[in-house]
Design a protein around this motif. Structure first.
Motif, PDB file in Angstrom:
ATOM      1  N   SER A  50       0.889  -1.346   0.077  1.00  0.00           N
ATOM      2  CA  SER A  50       0.143   0.026  -0.134  1.00  0.00           C
ATOM      3  C   SER A  50       1.025   1.371   0.122  1.00  0.00           C
ATOM      4  CB  SER A  50      -0.993   0.026   1.276  1.00  0.00           C
ATOM      5  OG  SER A  50      -1.574   1.031   1.298  1.00  0.00           O
ATOM      6  N   GLU A  83     -13.442  -2.144  -4.853  1.00  0.00           N
ATOM      7  CA  GLU A  83     -13.615  -0.823  -3.839  1.00  0.00           C
ATOM      8  C   GLU A  83     -14.788  -0.297  -3.913  1.00  0.00           C
ATOM      9  OE1 GLU A  83     -11.355   3.434  -3.862  1.00  0.00           O
ATOM     10  OE2 GLU A  83     -11.644   2.275  -5.709  1.00  0.00           O
ATOM     11  N   THR A 123     -10.021   3.340   0.172  1.00  0.00           N
ATOM     12  CA  THR A 123      -9.592   2.136   0.556  1.00  0.00           C
ATOM     13  C   THR A 123     -10.084   0.955  -0.205  1.00  0.00           C
ATOM     14  OG1 THR A 123      -9.518   2.800   2.832  1.00  0.00           O
ATOM     15  CG2 THR A 123      -9.722   0.455   2.587  1.00  0.00           C
ATOM     16  N   GLU A 145      -6.833  -5.222   2.840  1.00  0.00           N
ATOM     17  CA  GLU A 145      -7.094  -3.700   2.430  1.00  0.00           C
ATOM     18  C   GLU A 145      -5.916  -3.118   2.170  1.00  0.00           C
ATOM     19  OE1 GLU A 145      -9.205  -1.986   5.701  1.00  0.00           O
ATOM     20  OE2 GLU A 145     -11.067  -3.094   5.309  1.00  0.00           O
ATOM     21  N   LYS A 147      -4.630   1.151   0.445  1.00  0.00           N
ATOM     22  CA  LYS A 147      -4.942   2.452   0.140  1.00  0.00           C
ATOM     23  C   LYS A 147      -4.846   2.713  -1.573  1.00  0.00           C
ATOM     24  CE  LYS A 147      -5.845   4.314   4.109  1.00  0.00           C
ATOM     25  NZ  LYS A 147      -7.454   4.393   4.420  1.00  0.00           N
TER      26      LYS A 147
END
Length: 156
Positions: A50, A83, A123, A145, A147
């Motif tokens: 991420s 998403e 996210t 998860e 970003k």
């Protein structure tokens, strides 16, 4: 009335303690012949990193995946992303072929959004899969998860 003798119980305890101590001493002195962790490393591992970066205003994302696998092995690395983009579900899939080096490799996979809903900064949830097809078949998977950011936000 005859009092029971503790001599037999005491000698059994002494023998048991001596056997355990002797076994520990032998194990500590002799070299190990079965160090499994160094002789048989894991076939492969993957990790979604991420953040990912928006591409073409959400038409795709560039997602980074860290990979480690046995040197010389080849395979397919894929990344599937979902998403919640403003109340709608953005989904996409991307894949690439890799050749393993035996060290950690950073691989960027472009994940193209399905036609109706673009990705947005926020996210997301991803599933990375590595399927090795040479030098012993193996696979690895990571789900997490992460970003999604705009291109200028990743550098800041």
């Amino acid at each position: 009335m005859k009092v029971p003798s503790l001599r037999g119980a005491r000698s059994a305890r002494v023998l048991a303690v001596t056997a355990v101590a002797g076994g520990a001493l032998v194990a500590a002195v002799l070299p190990s012949s079965a160090d499994v962790s160094t002789q048989s490393p894991p076939v492969a591992a993957v990790r979604i990193e991420s953040p990912a970066t928006l591409v073409a205003r959400g038409a795709a994302i560039a997602g980074d995946v860290s990979v480690v696998c046995q040197p010389g092995a080849t395979g397919n690395l894929s990344l599937e992303v979902t998403e919640n983009a403003g109340g709608k579900i953005a989904k996409g899939y991307g894949s690439t072929t890799i050749t393993c080096t035996g060290s950690f490799q950073a691989v960027t996979i472009n994940v193209t959004a399905q036609p109706t809903v673009p990705f947005k900064a926020g996210t997301a949830f991803g599933s990375a899969n590595l399927f090795l097809s040479s030098q012993g078949i193996g696979q690895a998977k990571d789900e997490r998860e992460f970003k999604i950011v705009r291109a200028s936000s990743k550098l800041a």
